[in-house]
Design a protein around this motif. Structure first.
Motif, PDB file in Angstrom:
ATOM      1  N   ALA A  22       0.645  -1.453   0.322  1.00 32.45           N
ATOM      2  CA  ALA A  22       0.379   0.406  -0.580  1.00 32.45           C
ATOM      3  C   ALA A  22       0.688   1.485   0.780  1.00 32.45           C
ATOM      4  O   ALA A  22       0.828   2.793  -0.385  1.00 32.45           O
ATOM      5  CB  ALA A  22      -1.137   0.315   1.036  1.00 32.45           C
ATOM      6  N   LYS A  23       2.504   1.428   0.699  1.00 27.34           N
ATOM      7  CA  LYS A  23       3.142   2.610   0.711  1.00 27.34           C
ATOM      8  C   LYS A  23       3.493   2.779  -1.082  1.00 27.34           C
ATOM      9  O   LYS A  23       3.020   2.291  -1.959  1.00 27.34           O
ATOM     10  CB  LYS A  23       4.537   2.199   1.352  1.00 27.34           C
ATOM     11  CG  LYS A  23       3.963   1.605   2.845  1.00 27.34           C
ATOM     12  CD  LYS A  23       5.700   1.972   3.284  1.00 27.34           C
ATOM     13  CE  LYS A  23       5.588   2.147   4.889  1.00 27.34           C
ATOM     14  NZ  LYS A  23       7.340   2.113   5.472  1.00 27.34           N
ATOM     15  N   GLU A  24       4.050   3.938  -1.070  1.00 35.34           N
ATOM     16  CA  GLU A  24       4.415   4.676  -2.294  1.00 35.34           C
ATOM     17  C   GLU A  24       4.902   3.575  -2.773  1.00 35.34           C
ATOM     18  O   GLU A  24       6.488   3.554  -2.703  1.00 35.34           O
ATOM     19  CB  GLU A  24       4.793   5.669  -1.873  1.00 35.34           C
ATOM     20  CG  GLU A  24       5.165   6.664  -3.457  1.00 35.34           C
ATOM     21  CD  GLU A  24       5.523   8.025  -3.201  1.00 35.34           C
ATOM     22  OE1 GLU A  24       6.273   8.412  -4.187  1.00 35.34           O
ATOM     23  OE2 GLU A  24       4.675   8.464  -2.280  1.00 35.34           O
ATOM     24  N   LYS A  25       5.232   2.966  -4.670  1.00 36.91           N
ATOM     25  CA  LYS A  25       5.926   2.248  -4.748  1.00 36.91           C
ATOM     26  C   LYS A  25       7.633   2.363  -5.287  1.00 36.91           C
ATOM     27  O   LYS A  25       7.109   4.332  -6.271  1.00 36.91           O
ATOM     28  CB  LYS A  25       5.394   0.743  -5.395  1.00 36.91           C
ATOM     29  CG  LYS A  25       5.115  -0.175  -4.884  1.00 36.91           C
ATOM     30  CD  LYS A  25       3.954  -1.520  -5.987  1.00 36.91           C
ATOM     31  CE  LYS A  25       2.170  -0.179  -5.603  1.00 36.91           C
ATOM     32  NZ  LYS A  25       2.301  -1.576  -6.576  1.00 36.91           N
ATOM     33  N   PRO A  26       8.067   2.261  -5.353  1.00 36.57           N
ATOM     34  CA  PRO A  26       9.116   2.877  -6.126  1.00 36.57           C
ATOM     35  C   PRO A  26       9.605   2.298  -7.463  1.00 36.57           C
ATOM     36  O   PRO A  26       8.575   1.270  -7.668  1.00 36.57           O
ATOM     37  CB  PRO A  26      10.395   2.715  -5.357  1.00 36.57           C
ATOM     38  CG  PRO A  26      10.772   1.217  -4.218  1.00 36.57           C
ATOM     39  CD  PRO A  26       9.053   1.233  -4.065  1.00 36.57           C
ATOM     40  N   GLN A  27      10.465   2.632  -8.559  1.00 35.66           N
ATOM     41  CA  GLN A  27      10.350   2.383  -9.615  1.00 35.66           C
ATOM     42  C   GLN A  27      11.948   1.947 -10.233  1.00 35.66           C
ATOM     43  O   GLN A  27      12.434   3.179  -9.208  1.00 35.66           O
ATOM     44  CB  GLN A  27       9.976   3.020 -10.181  1.00 35.66           C
ATOM     45  CG  GLN A  27       7.924   2.423 -10.346  1.00 35.66           C
ATOM     46  CD  GLN A  27       6.791   3.213 -11.015  1.00 35.66           C
ATOM     47  OE1 GLN A  27       7.317   4.238 -11.928  1.00 35.66           O
ATOM     48  NE2 GLN A  27       5.833   3.009 -11.934  1.00 35.66           N
ATOM     49  N   GLN A  28      11.882   1.703 -10.985  1.00 40.02           N
ATOM     50  CA  GLN A  28      13.407   1.617 -11.468  1.00 40.02           C
ATOM     51  C   GLN A  28      13.127   1.925 -12.580  1.00 40.02           C
ATOM     52  O   GLN A  28      12.622   2.210 -13.712  1.00 40.02           O
ATOM     53  CB  GLN A  28      13.778   0.505 -11.226  1.00 40.02           C
ATOM     54  CG  GLN A  28      13.591  -0.629 -11.953  1.00 40.02           C
ATOM     55  CD  GLN A  28      15.103  -1.782 -11.985  1.00 40.02           C
ATOM     56  OE1 GLN A  28      15.601  -2.231 -11.699  1.00 40.02           O
ATOM     57  NE2 GLN A  28      13.708  -3.246 -11.201  1.00 40.02           N
ATOM     58  N   GLY A  29      14.435   2.818 -13.179  1.00 40.47           N
ATOM     59  CA  GLY A  29      15.177   3.311 -14.669  1.00 40.47           C
ATOM     60  C   GLY A  29      15.966   3.061 -15.047  1.00 40.47           C
ATOM     61  O   GLY A  29      17.044   3.137 -14.462  1.00 40.47           O
ATOM     62  N   LYS A  30      16.526   3.511 -16.789  1.00 35.70           N
ATOM     63  CA  LYS A  30      18.309   3.820 -17.205  1.00 35.70           C
ATOM     64  C   LYS A  30      18.013   4.892 -17.255  1.00 35.70           C
ATOM     65  O   LYS A  30      17.553   5.645 -17.479  1.00 35.70           O
ATOM     66  CB  LYS A  30      18.116   2.563 -18.063  1.00 35.70           C
ATOM     67  CG  LYS A  30      19.436   2.487 -18.772  1.00 35.70           C
ATOM     68  CD  LYS A  30      20.019   1.894 -19.426  1.00 35.70           C
ATOM     69  CE  LYS A  30      20.919   1.748 -20.504  1.00 35.70           C
ATOM     70  NZ  LYS A  30      21.704   0.847 -21.804  1.00 35.70           N
ATOM     71  N   VAL A  31      19.528   5.847 -16.763  1.00 32.38           N
ATOM     72  CA  VAL A  31      19.488   7.110 -17.281  1.00 32.38           C
ATOM     73  C   VAL A  31      19.852   7.044 -18.297  1.00 32.38           C
ATOM     74  O   VAL A  31      20.878   6.696 -18.923  1.00 32.38           O
ATOM     75  CB  VAL A  31      20.611   7.047 -15.988  1.00 32.38           C
ATOM     76  CG1 VAL A  31      21.011   8.918 -16.281  1.00 32.38           C
ATOM     77  CG2 VAL A  31      20.007   7.094 -14.725  1.00 32.38           C
ATOM     78  N   ILE A  32      19.649   7.649 -19.131  1.00 29.01           N
ATOM     79  CA  ILE A  32      19.242   8.525 -20.693  1.00 29.01           C
ATOM     80  C   ILE A  32      20.372   9.761 -21.116  1.00 29.01           C
ATOM     81  O   ILE A  32      21.014   9.656 -21.618  1.00 29.01           O
ATOM     82  CB  ILE A  32      17.688   8.440 -21.810  1.00 29.01           C
ATOM     83  CG1 ILE A  32      17.422   6.577 -21.694  1.00 29.01           C
ATOM     84  CG2 ILE A  32      18.533   9.070 -22.873  1.00 29.01           C
ATOM     85  CD1 ILE A  32      18.553   5.755 -21.704  1.00 29.01           C
ATOM     86  N   ALA A  33      20.162  10.865 -19.925  1.00 23.75           N
ATOM     87  CA  ALA A  33      20.744  11.618 -20.627  1.00 23.75           C
ATOM     88  C   ALA A  33      20.867  12.753 -18.736  1.00 23.75           C
ATOM     89  O   ALA A  33      20.129  12.496 -17.736  1.00 23.75           O
ATOM     90  CB  ALA A  33      20.604  12.274 -20.759  1.00 23.75           C
ATOM     91  N   VAL A  34      21.458  13.051 -18.505  1.00 29.66           N
ATOM     92  CA  VAL A  34      22.517  13.602 -16.976  1.00 29.66           C
ATOM     93  C   VAL A  34      22.324  15.505 -17.755  1.00 29.66           C
ATOM     94  O   VAL A  34      22.846  15.898 -18.271  1.00 29.66           O
ATOM     95  CB  VAL A  34      23.388  13.317 -16.190  1.00 29.66           C
ATOM     96  CG1 VAL A  34      23.679  13.793 -14.741  1.00 29.66           C
ATOM     97  CG2 VAL A  34      22.282  11.441 -15.953  1.00 29.66           C
ATOM     98  N   GLY A  35      21.700  15.908 -16.775  1.00 26.70           N
ATOM     99  CA  GLY A  35      22.012  17.618 -16.616  1.00 26.70           C
ATOM    100  C   GLY A  35      23.138  18.014 -15.910  1.00 26.70           C
ATOM    101  O   GLY A  35      23.836  17.156 -15.928  1.00 26.70           O
ATOM    102  N   SER A  36      23.786  19.140 -15.926  1.00 21.93           N
ATOM    103  CA  SER A  36      24.691  20.003 -15.805  1.00 21.93           C
ATOM    104  C   SER A  36      24.756  19.491 -14.565  1.00 21.93           C
ATOM    105  O   SER A  36      25.888  20.284 -13.675  1.00 21.93           O
ATOM    106  CB  SER A  36      25.735  20.747 -16.405  1.00 21.93           C
ATOM    107  OG  SER A  36      24.434  22.175 -16.659  1.00 21.93           O
ATOM    108  N   GLY A  37      23.844  20.085 -13.609  1.00 18.29           N
ATOM    109  CA  GLY A  37      23.903  20.240 -12.187  1.00 18.29           C
ATOM    110  C   GLY A  37      23.372  21.306 -12.122  1.00 18.29           C
ATOM    111  O   GLY A  37      23.232  22.845 -12.359  1.00 18.29           O
ATOM    112  N   ARG A  38      23.186  21.387 -10.859  1.00 18.42           N
ATOM    113  CA  ARG A  38      21.919  22.755 -10.044  1.00 18.42           C
ATOM    114  C   ARG A  38      22.687  23.613  -8.962  1.00 18.42           C
ATOM    115  O   ARG A  38      23.903  23.355  -9.687  1.00 18.42           O
ATOM    116  CB  ARG A  38      20.254  22.491  -8.590  1.00 18.42           C
ATOM    117  CG  ARG A  38      21.587  22.161  -7.626  1.00 18.42           C
ATOM    118  CD  ARG A  38      20.621  22.143  -6.685  1.00 18.42           C
ATOM    119  NE  ARG A  38      21.286  21.627  -5.311  1.00 18.42           N
ATOM    120  CZ  ARG A  38      21.371  22.864  -4.459  1.00 18.42           C
ATOM    121  NH1 ARG A  38      21.636  23.566  -4.245  1.00 18.42           N
ATOM    122  NH2 ARG A  38      21.927  22.014  -3.159  1.00 18.42           N
TER     123      ARG A  38
END
Lengths: 94, 94, 94, 94, 94, 94, 94
Positions: free
Chosen positions: E30-46
Motif C-alpha cells: 500500500a506504500k508508495e512504490k519505487p520504480q526503476q529506470g535507466k539513465v539516458i541523459a543527465v543535467g549539468s547539476g543545480r
C-alpha cells in the motif's frame, strides 16, 4: 548492490516482536511509533549550498530507530529493504 | 545505549503529579501544556549549511520543559523514553 | 530557576485591567490583541547557520508587548509564566 | 515610549476621510486596500543570518502606506497605535 | 537528443515485470512504490546560491530506483521517457 | 511623490483596450492574464541576508507586463496607481 | 520586443500535432503533460542572495520542453507568447 543517493540509507527492518539483542520493544501507543532497522548501505551525504558534502552520522551495520511511515520500501534480490533519509533516523542503538 | 542523531535528545518523562524537586506543576489550561523530563542522552548537534556542528545547549542530566506532543516515544530495555529535537525544549529547570 | 533556550524568554503576565505604570490599555477590538508581560529570564540567543549567536534585544526586567496566543504557559514554584520566542515580542515599553 | 523590536515600526493611523496634506485617498475597490500612517517609532532593524543588522528604510515622522490587515493594534497612554513590520510598508509618501 | 536542465535526468522506464538483471522486484504494498529506470541523459547539476554548480551523483547508463509519481513523462522520437530531478532518485542499483 | 520600499515599484495601469504603441493586446483566455503598466517610481532594491542591496532591473518610464491580481491599488493626488514587487514583473516591453 | 526579467524566458508554443523536426510527440496520458516551445527571449538570470547573477542555461532559439500549466500567456504585436521561469524548463531538445 544498492547505493543510496545523498543523505539516504538502506536498512533491513528488525521486527520488534523478535525482541532483539539491543532490547528495544516498541510501546503500544496512539503516538507515531518508531521502528528499528539495521543499516545495509549509506549514501555519501547531502551537499550543502556551499558545495560541501556533510559526512553521515550513521554507518553500515548500525542498528537504528526511525519514525514509522518514513522511507520507501523496495525488494531487491528477494529481500525487503527500506530507504530513509538520515534525518528520519532518531537514534543509533548500541 | 541510545545515541540520538543531530540535535536530538533522549529524555525520561518526569511526571507532573509527582511534584518534583524542581517544583514545576503544569497549569490546567486549554493551551498546549508543557511537560518536563530528565535528559538521558544528547546528540552531537545539527550541522549547518557550512558544515559546522552547532553545540547543544542541553546537557545530560538537565531537567527540561518541553511542548507536549513533541517527540517520539520509545521503550528501551524495559523503560520508556522520548526523543525530542533540542528546538522542542523550552527551558532548562534548575 | 528557568533558563529559556535559544531566543526564548520567560515572562510574567501583567494584567491589562491593572492599568500598569507604563500605561498600556489593550484595545477592545476584533483584531488579535497584544498583551504585556515582564521579562523574568532571557535565553542566550539563537545560533545562525554560521554558528554565530545573535544577541537578544530584550533584557531581564523589560516590560514587553507580545501577540496574544503566542508562547507556552507553565507554572513554576507556584507562579504562572509564559515562554515566548523573542520574535513574538512586538515592542519594549518604557 | 514604545520601542519596537527588530524590523518593526509603530505608527499612528492617518484616517483616509480626513484627506491628508499628502493627498492620498484610498480607492473604493474589492482589492485589499492600503492605509496610511505616521511613523512614531522605528526598530533597530532585523539581524541577518550573518549577524548583521539591516538599516531601516523608514524613519520616524514618515507618512507611509501599508497593506490593510497587517500589524497589531495597541493602545498606549490613551492613544491607538499599530505595530507593523517594515516589510508590510508599501511606500513612503512625501 | 534531450538535454535535461539543472539537476534533472532523463530515464527510460525498466518494467518491474521483466525482472531485470539487477534483480529488483517491486513489493506489492500500500506504500508508495519505487520504480526503476535507466539513465539516458543527465543535467549539468543545480547551481547554488553561491553560483557553484553541484556535480551530479547519477551518471548516464546507471540503473536507478525512484519514487513512483515523481517526474514528467514525454515521448521523443517514438520512445517514452521520464524526466526526474536527481533528488527523486533513491538509489543506484548495481 | 510615492517612494516604494525595497524591491517595490509604483506603476500606472495602461489599459489593454487602448492598444498601446508597444502593441500588446492581452489574450482572451481562461489562464491568468498579464497586464501592462508604466513605471512611475522604483524602490532602491531588496537587501540580501548579506546586507547587500540588489539593483533593480526595472527603471522609471519602462512599460512592463505583470501578472494580474498582483500588487496593491492606491489613489494618490487623484490618480490610481498599483504597487508591485519587481518579482511580479514578467517582462519589460520596448 | 519583450525583455523577460530575472530567470524568465519568452517562448512561442510549438504545437505537438505538427510533429516537429525534433520529433517530440506528447504522450496521451493522465499525467501532467509537457509541452514544447521555441525560445524567443531570455532574461539576464536570477540574482542570488550574494548579489551574483546566475547565467541562464537556455538560449534564444532553443527548442525546449516545459511542464504544461506553467507560465503566463501574452499576445504581443499579434502573436501569442508564453513567459516561463527557467526552472519550469525540463529539457532542451536538439
Amino acid at each position: 548492490m544498492l547505493k543510496p543517493l545523498g543523505d539516504r540509507i538502506v536498512i533491513e527492518l528488525v521486527e520488534a516482536e523478535e525482541k532483539t539483542a539491543s532490547g528495544i520493544v516498541l510501546p503500544d501507543s496512539a503516538k507515531e511509533k518508531p521502528q528499528q532497522g539495521k543499516v545495509i548501505a549509506v549514501g555519501s551525504g547531502r551537499v550543502t549550498e556551499h558545495g560541501e558534502r556533510i559526512a553521515m552520522e550513521v554507518a553500515e551495520g548500525n542498528i537504528i530507530v526511525f519514525s514509522k511511515y518514513s522511507g520507501t520500501e523496495l525488494k531487491y534480490e528477494g529481500k525487503e529493504y527500506l530507504i530513509l533519509r538520515e534525518n528520519d533516523v532518531l537514534a543509533i542503538v548500541g
